[in-house]
Write an enzyme that holds these catalytic residues in place. Structure first.
Site, PDB file in Angstrom:
ATOM      1  N   HIS A 105     -53.311  92.837 -19.290  1.00 15.41           N
ATOM      2  CA  HIS A 105     -52.252  93.405 -20.135  1.00 15.41           C
ATOM      3  C   HIS A 105     -52.268  92.857 -21.550  1.00 15.41           C
ATOM      4  O   HIS A 105     -51.260  92.912 -22.245  1.00 15.41           O
ATOM      5  CB  HIS A 105     -50.883  93.179 -19.462  1.00 15.41           C
ATOM      6  N   SER A 172     -44.826  89.664  -8.746  1.00 15.20           N
ATOM      7  CA  SER A 172     -44.021  90.472  -7.809  1.00 15.20           C
ATOM      8  C   SER A 172     -44.794  91.693  -7.334  1.00 15.20           C
ATOM      9  O   SER A 172     -44.288  92.468  -6.526  1.00 15.20           O
ATOM     10  CB  SER A 172     -42.718  90.908  -8.487  1.00 15.20           C
TER      11      SER A 172
HETATM   12  C1  BV8 Z   1     -50.310 102.809 -16.938  1.00 11.63           C
HETATM   13  C2  BV8 Z   1     -47.429  93.375 -21.289  1.00 11.63           C
HETATM   14  C3  BV8 Z   1     -51.276 104.969 -17.227  1.00 11.63           C
HETATM   15  C4  BV8 Z   1     -46.111  93.456 -21.960  1.00 11.63           C
HETATM   16  C5  BV8 Z   1     -47.015  94.422 -19.175  1.00 11.63           C
HETATM   17  C6  BV8 Z   1     -43.335 104.418 -11.053  1.00 11.63           C
HETATM   18  C7  BV8 Z   1     -43.943 103.871  -9.938  1.00 11.63           C
HETATM   19  C8  BV8 Z   1     -45.139 103.171 -10.042  1.00 11.63           C
HETATM   20  C9  BV8 Z   1     -45.744 102.984 -11.296  1.00 11.63           C
HETATM   21  C10 BV8 Z   1     -45.126 103.506 -12.415  1.00 11.63           C
HETATM   22  C11 BV8 Z   1     -43.926 104.230 -12.294  1.00 11.63           C
HETATM   23  N1  BV8 Z   1     -43.564 104.601 -13.547  1.00 11.63           N
HETATM   24  C12 BV8 Z   1     -44.478 104.158 -14.441  1.00 11.63           C
HETATM   25  C13 BV8 Z   1     -45.448 103.491 -13.758  1.00 11.63           C
HETATM   26  C14 BV8 Z   1     -46.644 102.842 -14.343  1.00 11.63           C
HETATM   27  C15 BV8 Z   1     -46.253 101.509 -14.953  1.00 11.63           C
HETATM   28  C16 BV8 Z   1     -45.610 100.631 -13.905  1.00 11.63           C
HETATM   29  O1  BV8 Z   1     -46.279 100.114 -13.018  1.00 11.63           O
HETATM   30  N2  BV8 Z   1     -44.285 100.433 -14.028  1.00 11.63           N
HETATM   31  C17 BV8 Z   1     -43.590  99.605 -13.062  1.00 11.63           C
HETATM   32  C18 BV8 Z   1     -42.469  98.843 -13.789  1.00 11.63           C
HETATM   33  C19 BV8 Z   1     -43.016 100.480 -11.961  1.00 11.63           C
HETATM   34  N3  BV8 Z   1     -47.491 100.899 -15.396  1.00 11.63           N
HETATM   35  C20 BV8 Z   1     -47.937 101.147 -16.635  1.00 11.63           C
HETATM   36  O2  BV8 Z   1     -47.322 101.768 -17.471  1.00 11.63           O
HETATM   37  C21 BV8 Z   1     -49.323 100.608 -16.936  1.00 11.63           C
HETATM   38  N4  BV8 Z   1     -50.081 101.645 -17.556  1.00 11.63           N
HETATM   39  O3  BV8 Z   1     -49.958 103.052 -15.811  1.00 11.63           O
HETATM   40  O4  BV8 Z   1     -50.993 103.681 -17.749  1.00 11.63           O
HETATM   41  C22 BV8 Z   1     -52.261 105.568 -18.150  1.00 11.63           C
HETATM   42  C23 BV8 Z   1     -53.560 105.814 -17.678  1.00 11.63           C
HETATM   43  C24 BV8 Z   1     -54.471 106.397 -18.530  1.00 11.63           C
HETATM   44  C25 BV8 Z   1     -54.124 106.718 -19.857  1.00 11.63           C
HETATM   45  C26 BV8 Z   1     -52.831 106.419 -20.327  1.00 11.63           C
HETATM   46  C27 BV8 Z   1     -51.890 105.852 -19.469  1.00 11.63           C
HETATM   47  C28 BV8 Z   1     -49.268  99.460 -17.917  1.00 11.63           C
HETATM   48  C29 BV8 Z   1     -48.506  98.321 -17.309  1.00 11.63           C
HETATM   49  C30 BV8 Z   1     -48.627  97.108 -18.224  1.00 11.63           C
HETATM   50  C31 BV8 Z   1     -47.295  96.829 -18.866  1.00 11.63           C
HETATM   51  N5  BV8 Z   1     -47.384  95.586 -19.637  1.00 11.63           N
HETATM   52  N6  BV8 Z   1     -47.170  93.306 -19.871  1.00 11.63           N
HETATM   53  C32 BV8 Z   1     -45.613  92.081 -22.204  1.00 11.63           C
HETATM   54  O5  BV8 Z   1     -45.969  91.140 -21.455  1.00 11.63           O
HETATM   55  O6  BV8 Z   1     -44.844  91.960 -23.170  1.00 11.63           O
HETATM   56  S1  BV8 Z   1     -46.389  94.281 -17.623  1.00 11.63           S
HETATM   57  C33 BV8 Z   1     -45.579  92.820 -17.514  1.00 11.63           C
HETATM   58  O7  BV8 Z   1     -44.710  92.938 -16.418  1.00 11.63           O
HETATM   59  C34 BV8 Z   1     -46.479  91.672 -17.170  1.00 11.63           C
HETATM   60  O8  BV8 Z   1     -47.712  91.712 -17.818  1.00 11.63           O
HETATM   61  C35 BV8 Z   1     -46.607  91.776 -15.690  1.00 11.63           C
HETATM   62  O9  BV8 Z   1     -47.666  92.603 -15.341  1.00 11.63           O
HETATM   63  C36 BV8 Z   1     -45.335  92.476 -15.337  1.00 11.63           C
HETATM   64  C37 BV8 Z   1     -44.404  91.472 -14.739  1.00 11.63           C
HETATM   65  O10 BV8 Z   1     -44.888  91.295 -13.473  1.00 11.63           O
HETATM   66  P1  BV8 Z   1     -45.072  89.840 -12.895  1.00 11.63           P
HETATM   67  O11 BV8 Z   1     -46.110  89.099 -13.650  1.00 11.63           O
HETATM   68  O12 BV8 Z   1     -45.275  90.058 -11.450  1.00 11.63           O
HETATM   69  O13 BV8 Z   1     -43.716  89.102 -13.194  1.00 11.63           O
HETATM   70  P2  BV8 Z   1     -42.360  89.275 -12.380  1.00 11.63           P
HETATM   71  O14 BV8 Z   1     -41.267  88.666 -13.179  1.00 11.63           O
HETATM   72  O15 BV8 Z   1     -42.247  90.686 -11.918  1.00 11.63           O
HETATM   73  O16 BV8 Z   1     -42.594  88.392 -11.071  1.00 11.63           O
HETATM   74  C38 BV8 Z   1     -42.670  87.000 -11.218  1.00 11.63           C
HETATM   75  C39 BV8 Z   1     -43.070  86.466  -9.870  1.00 11.63           C
HETATM   76  O17 BV8 Z   1     -43.209  85.062 -10.008  1.00 11.63           O
HETATM   77  C40 BV8 Z   1     -42.022  86.725  -8.801  1.00 11.63           C
HETATM   78  O18 BV8 Z   1     -42.654  87.160  -7.628  1.00 11.63           O
HETATM   79  C41 BV8 Z   1     -41.380  85.342  -8.621  1.00 11.63           C
HETATM   80  O19 BV8 Z   1     -40.952  85.130  -7.278  1.00 11.63           O
HETATM   81  C42 BV8 Z   1     -42.542  84.446  -8.931  1.00 11.63           C
HETATM   82  N7  BV8 Z   1     -42.183  83.094  -9.360  1.00 11.63           N
HETATM   83  C43 BV8 Z   1     -41.053  82.685  -9.996  1.00 11.63           C
HETATM   84  N8  BV8 Z   1     -41.124  81.336 -10.193  1.00 11.63           N
HETATM   85  C44 BV8 Z   1     -42.325  80.922  -9.687  1.00 11.63           C
HETATM   86  C45 BV8 Z   1     -42.997  82.034  -9.156  1.00 11.63           C
HETATM   87  N9  BV8 Z   1     -44.209  81.946  -8.579  1.00 11.63           N
HETATM   88  C46 BV8 Z   1     -44.777  80.723  -8.501  1.00 11.63           C
HETATM   89  N10 BV8 Z   1     -44.203  79.600  -8.997  1.00 11.63           N
HETATM   90  C47 BV8 Z   1     -42.980  79.666  -9.592  1.00 11.63           C
HETATM   91  N11 BV8 Z   1     -42.412  78.537 -10.058  1.00 11.63           N
END
Ligand code: BV8
Length: 233
Positions: A105, A172
């Site tokens: 990303h 997540s």
């Molecule tokens: C695309 C950069 C198509 C930004 C990021 C509906 C259903 C399914 C999918 C979609 C939908 N609607 C839209 C979509 C697609 C969408 C998507 O998946 N949305 C989600 C929200 C449903 N995806 C996209 O748009 C992607 N692109 O599909 O393009 C396309 C194809 C061709 C041509 C054109 C277009 C692009 C997605 C990338 C977005 N950018 N980041 C920034 O960082 O500023 S995503 C961003 O959020 C992060 O990079 C990361 O990927 C995501 C967060 O996720 P996590 O890293 O998992 O973080 P989170 O907080 O969720 O979880 C933290 C975890 O850590 C937890 O489990 C927690 O328990 C744990 N934790 C906490 N403390 C600790 C720990 N673990 C260990 N130790 C600890 N101490």
């Protein structure tokens, strides 16, 4: 031939370094609406807000450092063919000494021209309106926003398809296509998942026979996972 490990990391591996995750109560999404700061539409609507959001996060990099979770991965790299595939945009894996890091990303310390996406530059300071590339294009964060394609996806899949171990840490598993990567693992691959609150998404639910969960924080559980993988290799 050395066993191969793919490490899939998310915001959780950086949590104990002081970088907020996205979904924790006070995570980034609470601080800002994702539609405003992490989409091309948000950039078009309010470029200043987006630049400010990423400037704040880039500045924070100077105050944080890798934690034991990042450091433990070096033990894998010393013995096995190890590739880190991260969703994180911070540089903590590199600063911990990891050599093969794929940023699905994008990266906070890189910017690119809005005119020529291939013109990418290293950038550590604040980015302002008027900071332009030599092609005249405004520079933007080199980050994959929601709705944008993930250019590194194919490269990541190429590593997953012959991995013996997939180690998931601190994600997540809700953001696609990154969250679908385990589906490309070969049948013989073991899957390890370090997280205090692991989310078994659709892909993982079909791989439960070879999934081992280590429930807990990265700073203690990554060592355990690395011990298991080194013993099994
Ligand atoms: C695309 C950069 C198509 C930004 C990021 C509906 C259903 C399914 C999918 C979609 C939908 N609607 C839209 C979509 C697609 C969408 C998507 O998946 N949305 C989600 C929200 C449903 N995806 C996209 O748009 C992607 N692109 O599909 O393009 C396309 C194809 C061709 C041509 C054109 C277009 C692009 C997605 C990338 C977005 N950018 N980041 C920034 O960082 O500023 S995503 C961003 O959020 C992060 O990079 C990361 O990927 C995501 C967060 O996720 P996590 O890293 O998992 O973080 P989170 O907080 O969720 O979880 C933290 C975890 O850590 C937890 O489990 C927690 O328990 C744990 N934790 C906490 N403390 C600790 C720990 N673990 C260990 N130790 C600890 N101490």
């Amino acid at each position: 031939m050395k066993n191969k490990v793919c490490v899939l990391t998310g915001a959780g591996i950086s949590a104990e370094s002081g970088i907020k995750t996205f979904r924790d109560a006070d995570g980034l999404w609470e601080g800002h609406d994702v539609q405003e700061v992490a989409t091309p539409e948000g950039w078009a609507r309010n470029q200043e807000l987006v630049l400010k959001f990423y400037n704040e996060r880039r500045r924070q990099l100077k105050e944080v450092k890798p934690n034991e979770g990042h450091h433990q991965l070096l033990r894998l790299e010393e013995s096995l063919d190890t590739v880190i595939i991260t969703q994180n945009v911070d540089d903590l894996h590199e600063r911990a000494g990891s050599k093969q890091v794929i940023h699905l990303h994008g990266e906070l310390t890189k910017v690119r021209s809005v005119k020529t996406p291939s013109s990418v530059y290293h950038w550590e300071d604040d980015l302002q309106t008027g900071d332009v590339c030599k092609d005249g294009g405004q520079l933007r964060p080199h980050i994959v926003w929601f709705g944008e394609a993930v250019p590194e996806l194919e490269r990541a899949i190429d590593h997953i398809v012959d991995a013996h171990h997939i180690l998931i840490i601190g994600t997540s598993m809700q953001v696609y296509p990154a969250a679908s990567l385990t589906a490309y693992a070969p049948d013989y691959a073991k899957i390890w998942y370090v997280d205090p609150n692991p989310q078994i998404n659709y892909e993982l639910s079909r791989q439960s026979d070879r999934l081992r969960i280590l429930k807990g924080p990265a700073t203690t559980k990554v060592k355990e996972a690395v011990d298991f993988i080194l013993t099994a290799s």
